[in-house]
Design an enzyme around this catalytic site. Sequence first.
Site, short mmCIF file in Angstrom:
data_model
loop_
_atom_site.label_atom_id
_atom_site.label_comp_id
_atom_site.label_asym_id
_atom_site.label_seq_id
_atom_site.Cartn_x
_atom_site.Cartn_y
_atom_site.Cartn_z
N GLU A 16 0.82 -1.22 0.00
CA GLU A 16 0.00 0.00 0.00
C GLU A 16 0.85 1.26 0.00
O GLU A 16 0.45 2.27 -0.55
CB GLU A 16 -0.95 -0.02 1.20
CG GLU A 16 -1.92 -1.18 1.09
CD GLU A 16 -2.75 -1.39 2.34
OE1 GLU A 16 -2.99 -0.43 3.08
OE2 GLU A 16 -3.15 -2.55 2.58
N GLU B 13 3.96 -7.69 9.39
CA GLU B 13 2.62 -7.14 9.64
C GLU B 13 1.82 -8.04 10.57
O GLU B 13 1.05 -7.57 11.40
CB GLU B 13 1.88 -7.02 8.29
CG GLU B 13 0.47 -6.49 8.40
CD GLU B 13 -0.20 -6.33 7.04
OE1 GLU B 13 0.27 -6.95 6.06
OE2 GLU B 13 -1.19 -5.59 6.97
C1 BGC Z 1 -2.47 -1.48 6.45
C2 BGC Z 1 -2.30 -1.17 7.92
C3 BGC Z 1 -3.41 -0.25 8.27
C4 BGC Z 1 -4.65 -1.07 8.13
C5 BGC Z 1 -5.91 -0.43 8.56
C6 BGC Z 1 -3.72 -2.27 6.33
O1 BGC Z 1 -3.99 -2.74 5.08
O2 BGC Z 1 -1.36 -2.08 5.88
O3 BGC Z 1 -1.09 -1.07 8.43
O4 BGC Z 1 -3.31 0.45 9.45
O5 BGC Z 1 -4.81 -1.58 6.84
O6 BGC Z 1 -6.49 -1.31 9.27
#
Ligand code: BGC
Length: 751
Positions: A353, A642
Amino acid sequence: MDVFKEAVWIDPELPHSKDERQPASVLRRSFTVSPAEKTGDPARLFITCHGLYEAKINGSRVGDFILAPGCDNYKKRLQYQVYDVSELLRTGENLIEVTLGDGWYRGNVGIDGICNYYGNDLALLCRLALGDRTVLVSDESWEASQSGPVRLNDLQKGEEYDARMETPEDWHGVTLREWSRDILVGPEGCVPVIEQERFEGRLIKTPNGETVIDFGQNLAGYVEMKLDASEGQKITLWHGETLDENGNFTQKNFDPGDRNKNGGIPQRIDYICRDGLNTYKPHFAIFGFRYAKIETDADLSGAEFTSVAVYSRMPQTGFFECGNSDVNRLFENALWSMRSNFCDIPTDCPTRERAGWTGDAGVFAPTGLMLADCAPVLRKWLAECRIEQREDGLVENIAPVNNSGSMISNMLQGAAGWGDACVIVPWEIYSATGDTSVLEENYGMMTGWLGFCLDRASKTRIKNRKNPYRKYLVDHGFHFGEWCEPDVNNMQTMKQNMTNGAPEVATAYLHRSADLLSRIAGVLGKDKDAEKYAEIAESSKQAYRYTCTCKGKIDSKRQAEYVRPIAFGLLDGDEVKEAADTLNELVTENGYHLNTGFLATPFLLPVLAENGHADTAYRLLLQEDRPGWLYSVKKGATTIWETWDGIDDDGKPTASLNHYSYGAVAGWCISGICGINAGAEGIVIRPFPNKELKFADAALDSRFGRIESGWKYENGKLSFDILVPEGASAVLMLPGREAETIGPGSHHYEE
Ligand code: BGC
């Protein structure tokens, strides 16, 4: 002052359809400098663009800013840079060349991989001056060409480069444009993104026969390559974070071949060689990677491949080492995930992202500000948050916004714990730097957000109508909630939260932000506001206690629901101890595994250690199973993942492997293990020694100066060494001793 004076925006492209990707444009102009002109006064280039620029004078690159002018909401804020180019000018004939790429302006961006987010035009604005005298400006006298070597460029897709086209032809005139200059921000508005560490690559063959280069470190940046080749030979590189369960190259963990991303996120380089020596690194793209798969018809025997980390200039300020090499690696991994995600703005990950998610920044800011001098980057990003704030005070989940603007994505905005970063981050910057101007600058945004949250709270659901504190109970709106709890299905939580809100999380954050805002107003001498926000903090605390506890007693199996109220001061007196004891039991019953998610994890170890359960905090820290911090280290991680199971027991990777949020534990290495805390309350040193680590040493280059704290077990004895900076004092809290205030200099204690 208009530093661009009579310069005009120039568009280098010929008419084209907006759906057709364009090669990078090269602009050029020659100019003369007389011997009389080239004396004394520094030569300075003022420059910015729509897109990304790379400027050269007489063949030498101007400055070291990669991906300049940086990432902004270009409709409302546009950074320009100023370079001293005195060394590059010569008397007589000179040539300036500027290449423009797509970047965040019109390349694929964000979660949806949208193209042309800010427009389809590229444009250059620049002025070269000797002292105050203008030597040249961008105007109709420039020439442009689209037959330069950068044939395609995109932050997510990558770059196509044809080294046979390094002398462009087909020069044509430029078109003058009238873009606003009111939105220009000078170099004080950001710090440069630059090339930093380098790693030599090692060629490996994977089981299915691919040639892959392993650089040994996951990072954000690019590959620099050097090889002898024949004209027309091709090299293709794909960048990925890991090998898959079979030891083969993969990108699946961050690029599911996505729906909206116009072909996904291949992070791919296509390079066509010239005859002889070829040296190359991308011009307008960086990638998240440790491995690069290579396909080529060229001979690689003498080739050199080096990975180059690219991130914002931010010297390291926090250092840590202990007697456990896995914990040391974990600390390093957090540093690397920070480096990989500070590219002019703080982002969630450098692959999928690459977005300025507020929640991630809020969770990590206290740690980030210890690890490196990143306040200027965070501060610039706060400017983006202010720009994006809606009229009703809502703070977007991502700044700069780069989503599709669809009804669904609109509905998801303003999540508790995410939007609250607009209060948390300025407060943390102030605590770390002592600079009150960051509070002034963001005060309007913070009070606006609070107003929005209060309004949301006022729309109570029917079932809560009898709740005496309903005006402060946030049971409305979309919230991610605790998010990413290891044994909870995220998508289900999301659905549930859409219908029921997430009152536990959202009300706690209303309290948290109101409480911080009351302190902030106090610092700024706004006493009435301080009182008002203190009252809101108190009322939301009561709303939380009434709804989420039974007179301060918590009944939950979720660790986060103990951590949060303890960390945010939502419990009183003995309730804190009782909650911490229950939390300790829950962790113990769970085989010393955490089950906190995105928001509560940073507070888990401090809450345990500071409430009598340091041993449990260490068992969590040293947990090698998942979910646990050392699981990823044992799996060979070089960055923070993550999710806790980023690579599963069978070696199968999922999700991003470079998200800094769980790396907030590195902050605790400095502030908990070694006990260095330097914030709004001054210096407090409160270490938590642990025999299993044998020793621990930390140093923090704080606003008070360098603070050091270390301890070691030797010959059965525990000793502490503390350094307090000149002109400062510290409150020292050693285990089993009364707190005392100590002065500057070195202090040694033995048990
Ligand atoms: C991102 C996160 C973000 C989240 C929101 C994800 O796809 O990579 O780090 O805070 O979405 O929930």
